[in-house]
Design an enzyme around this catalytic site. Sequence first.
Site, PDB file in Angstrom:
ATOM      1  N   HIS A  77      -3.488  -2.149  -1.462  1.00 32.86           N
ATOM      2  CA  HIS A  77      -3.758  -0.880  -2.135  1.00 32.86           C
ATOM      3  C   HIS A  77      -4.525   0.080  -1.231  1.00 32.86           C
ATOM      4  O   HIS A  77      -4.382   1.300  -1.352  1.00 32.86           O
ATOM      5  CB  HIS A  77      -4.541  -1.127  -3.429  1.00 32.86           C
ATOM      6  CG  HIS A  77      -3.678  -1.545  -4.573  1.00 32.86           C
ATOM      7  ND1 HIS A  77      -3.708  -0.928  -5.806  1.00 32.86           N
ATOM      8  CD2 HIS A  77      -2.744  -2.521  -4.682  1.00 32.86           C
ATOM      9  CE1 HIS A  77      -2.830  -1.511  -6.614  1.00 32.86           C
ATOM     10  NE2 HIS A  77      -2.248  -2.486  -5.957  1.00 32.86           N
ATOM     11  N   GLY A  83      -3.785   5.048   4.366  1.00 32.87           N
ATOM     12  CA  GLY A  83      -4.053   4.176   5.504  1.00 32.87           C
ATOM     13  C   GLY A  83      -5.169   3.173   5.293  1.00 32.87           C
ATOM     14  O   GLY A  83      -5.905   3.210   4.307  1.00 32.87           O
ATOM     15  N   PRO A 175       3.896   1.252  -4.943  1.00 33.89           N
ATOM     16  CA  PRO A 175       5.077   0.848  -5.726  1.00 33.89           C
ATOM     17  C   PRO A 175       4.672   0.504  -7.149  1.00 33.89           C
ATOM     18  O   PRO A 175       3.588  -0.027  -7.380  1.00 33.89           O
ATOM     19  CB  PRO A 175       5.591  -0.387  -4.980  1.00 33.89           C
ATOM     20  CG  PRO A 175       4.444  -0.883  -4.177  1.00 33.89           C
ATOM     21  CD  PRO A 175       3.596   0.310  -3.862  1.00 33.89           C
ATOM     22  N   ASP A 266       2.998 -20.280   0.472  1.00 36.48           N
ATOM     23  CA  ASP A 266       4.236 -20.930   0.898  1.00 36.48           C
ATOM     24  C   ASP A 266       5.425 -20.048   0.514  1.00 36.48           C
ATOM     25  O   ASP A 266       5.252 -18.901   0.090  1.00 36.48           O
ATOM     26  CB  ASP A 266       4.358 -22.327   0.284  1.00 36.48           C
ATOM     27  CG  ASP A 266       4.280 -22.312  -1.249  1.00 36.48           C
ATOM     28  OD1 ASP A 266       4.496 -21.239  -1.851  1.00 36.48           O
ATOM     29  OD2 ASP A 266       3.998 -23.372  -1.842  1.00 36.48           O
TER      30      ASP A 266
END
Length: 342
Positions: A77, A83, A175, A266
């Site tokens: 975030h 940036g 998003p 994983d």
Amino acid sequence: MHSHTTTMATSNTPFLPLLTIAIFLSIPLLSHSEPQLTLDYYKTTCPDFARIVTATVTTKQIATPTTAAATLRVFFHDCMVDGCDASVLIAPNSFHKEERDNELNHALPGDGFDIVTRTKTALELACPRTVSCADILAQVVRDLVVMVGGPNYPVLLGRKDSLVSRLSDVEPNLPQPNMTMDVIINLFESKGITVHEMVALVGAHTLGFAHCSEFADRIYHYEKNIPTDPDMNPTYAEALKKFCSNYTKDPTMSAFLDLYTPGKFDNMYYRNLLKGLGLLATDQLMAEDPRTKPFVERYAANQTAFFEDFAEGMQKLGMVDVKTGDEGNVRDRCDVFNTFRA
């Protein structure tokens, strides 16, 4: 994601060492107009930087195992909005609307902020007013990923902390669950992140959880005559319906993003997607869109490939719009600007 310490890069930095670093990291050589960060930025100014970060991270993660997922989310975030400059760390106040005031940041986990605060406190004792909060966040995230079984990768250092944090900058840069894949891909590409790097970065959802409100539309009111998203595994959907039945009264209700190994880094997340076990609509969409599906299938079959691409993506993400020189400063405290601002 283990430790590297660093000397400050100046405008007189020799070209050859920079070229060597760029080749070593397999990333494009930075142009003179782009920030020139280095691996050993704190080598002389804070020689124990890496050791202090690792020690603090280890203590926190052992005590609170959700810290890794929380900090990854805070880092994402931060970097996606103006940036990697620690602007998301600025605490809300009554004088100015900061990034954390935006609704999209309200659910950011407190442990992701706490670990930065703890690390900053330890570093201030060892080398006052030297290490930026933006660098702390980048290094902490890498160490946490390694600690939960993920890939190690070098962290370039020398970021400065932002001088501003604006609520209005958040929404256009993050998003959201209702976005189409076109919009999401364009958003990542605007940050210099490719499709395959995006799919790898979203693999961070192998850790952590999402609140029921974030996926309620998929299980309760997908369409007018189709209450449940048909792309979701039906048994999984029914279980989620029962589990989240009280979510409107209890907004803290949440479910693991990775159904089987939520505390281990994983490739299970991708394997779940191929079985219709993705929790968020945008995640499941990656297993269906022809631009992203090949990478989901690749990472599901090959954890090494996922780790390599995730490490590459994190290095790229960590360089998005970083501030150097007089573009920022080193905050005394990570949650407030050095100069009071009304």
